[in-house]
Design a protein around this motif. Structure first.
Motif, PDB file in Angstrom:
ATOM      1  N   ALA A 144       0.797  -1.179   0.000  1.00  0.00           N
ATOM      2  CA  ALA A 144       0.011  -0.148  -0.239  1.00  0.00           C
ATOM      3  C   ALA A 144       0.779   1.142   0.072  1.00  0.00           C
ATOM      4  O   ALA A 144       0.331   2.386  -0.475  1.00  0.00           O
ATOM      5  CB  ALA A 144      -0.946  -0.098   1.345  1.00  0.00           C
ATOM      6  N   LEU A 145       2.101   1.170   0.441  1.00  0.00           N
ATOM      7  CA  LEU A 145       2.855   2.248   0.326  1.00  0.00           C
ATOM      8  C   LEU A 145       3.784   2.418  -1.228  1.00  0.00           C
ATOM      9  O   LEU A 145       4.176   3.362  -1.364  1.00  0.00           O
ATOM     10  CB  LEU A 145       4.302   1.989   1.244  1.00  0.00           C
ATOM     11  N   VAL A 146       3.406   1.652  -2.401  1.00  0.00           N
ATOM     12  CA  VAL A 146       3.834   1.803  -3.392  1.00  0.00           C
ATOM     13  C   VAL A 146       2.725   2.561  -4.197  1.00  0.00           C
ATOM     14  O   VAL A 146       1.636   2.177  -4.239  1.00  0.00           O
ATOM     15  CB  VAL A 146       3.893   0.333  -4.240  1.00  0.00           C
ATOM     16  N   GLU A 147       3.280   3.545  -5.088  1.00  0.00           N
ATOM     17  CA  GLU A 147       2.409   4.577  -5.798  1.00  0.00           C
ATOM     18  C   GLU A 147       1.716   3.551  -6.673  1.00  0.00           C
ATOM     19  O   GLU A 147       0.306   3.779  -7.054  1.00  0.00           O
ATOM     20  CB  GLU A 147       2.982   5.579  -6.369  1.00  0.00           C
ATOM     21  N   GLU A 148       2.301   2.793  -7.498  1.00  0.00           N
ATOM     22  CA  GLU A 148       1.741   1.953  -8.733  1.00  0.00           C
ATOM     23  C   GLU A 148       1.780   0.506  -8.250  1.00  0.00           C
ATOM     24  O   GLU A 148       2.775   0.066  -8.060  1.00  0.00           O
ATOM     25  CB  GLU A 148       2.436   2.341  -9.965  1.00  0.00           C
ATOM     26  N   PRO A 149       0.345  -0.140  -8.172  1.00  0.00           N
ATOM     27  CA  PRO A 149       0.397  -1.541  -8.085  1.00  0.00           C
ATOM     28  C   PRO A 149       1.197  -2.404  -8.963  1.00  0.00           C
ATOM     29  O   PRO A 149       1.264  -1.972 -10.124  1.00  0.00           O
ATOM     30  CB  PRO A 149      -1.104  -2.041  -8.209  1.00  0.00           C
TER      31      PRO A 149
END
Length: 281
Positions: A144-149
């Motif tokens: 969830a900390l990653v901008e793009e899955p």
């Protein structure tokens, strides 16, 4: 749930879903469209489902799903609670919902705690054409900390009786309804017992209503304390109100975890030993 979601096929008999759908049908017809881009201008929503169908208890208290919720959320709370029961209806022309994570409503630490477990129960078949829930696999937890899955989304197609289950940290959103029919479903969610739930359960189900719930359901709906002492009424479990508001003052009663009870017992015993020593001297 290593993927952040799962689909439990035939979790309940389709006949049970038909009964619930029939009970909710008048309310769907009477409910106006939502206002705002997130809820959806071609979408209808309403809550308080435990008073709208006597069969809702079977979904809310589904033993396998409750066990899954306890496993997913138990490490971070003393007890889980009911977060929401909401009926949703997507009409033809409904736009795809903004992808989101439901845990973001609390603004808590991301990637460290799971706050929520969602269960979507289709009342009609969920298809890609009518706006079935779109889920990004493995977008939960620290992802969830990653901008793009990292992975492409899947369309959670399902039938009445199936349960679409996903974590509050999983990226998801309703699809667009490009069909000529409505898509109806129910969302039931469970959250950590120390959080403020999305739906105010004490207003949705005041004591005069909740007193007739089975005890386990009443506790899940907020009529239980989260140790230590959280959510009390005059220092007691709020279920004391099932007998009416007390006419006389009542005593506050400790509601502590076992580890806290042990710590308190040691502390009190030490003080008593000290007092006995002073008196002996």
């Amino acid at each position: 749930m290593q993927d952040g979601y799962t689909i439990m096929r035939s979790a309940v008999p389709a006949g049970l879903i038909t009964q619930i759908a029939d009970d909710l049908d008048p309310r769907y017809s009477e409910t106006p469209y939502c206002k705002g881009g997130f809820y959806g201008a071609r979408t209808k929503r309403f809550g308080r489902l435990l008073i709208r169908s006597p069969h809702m208890t079977d979904l809310v208290m589904h033993p396998d799903i409750l066990a899954l919720a306890e496993t997913a959320l138990g490490p971070w709370c003393d007890r889980i609670q009911l977060n929401l029961t909401q009926a949703i209806e997507l009409h033809p022309g409904a736009l795809a919902q903004l992808p989101h994570r439901d845990q973001d409503m609390w603004q808590g630490a991301i990637g460290e705690v799971e706050y929520l477990l969602n269960v979507m129960w289709p009342l009609t078949a969920f298809t890609e054409a009518n706006g079935a829930t779109v889920i990004w696999p493995r977008s939960h937890g620290v992802e969830a900390l990653v901008e793009e899955p990292a992975e492409a989304p899947i369309v959670a197609e399902a039938e009445p009786g199936d349960a679409i289950i996903f974590l509050g940290s999983t990226l998801h959103g309703a699809g667009a309804n490009r069909s000529v029919g409505v898509r109806r479903g129910i969302i039931i969610s469970y959250c950590l017992g120390w959080l403020k739930p999305y739906e105010n359960q004490w207003l949705a189900y005041p004591p005069e209503i909740a007193k007739d719930f089975p005890p386990e359901l009443a506790a899940l709906a907020g009529y239980a304390q989260h140790r230590p002492n959280l959510g009390n009424f005059e220092g007691q479990c709020p279920s004391v109100l099932f007998g009416g508001y007390p006419s006389e003052p009542i005593a506050a009663v400790d509601a502590l975890r076992p580890d806290q009870d042990a710590l308190l017992a040691d502390y009190v015993a030490a003080q008593r030993r000290d007092d006995d020593g002073v008196l002996a001297a």
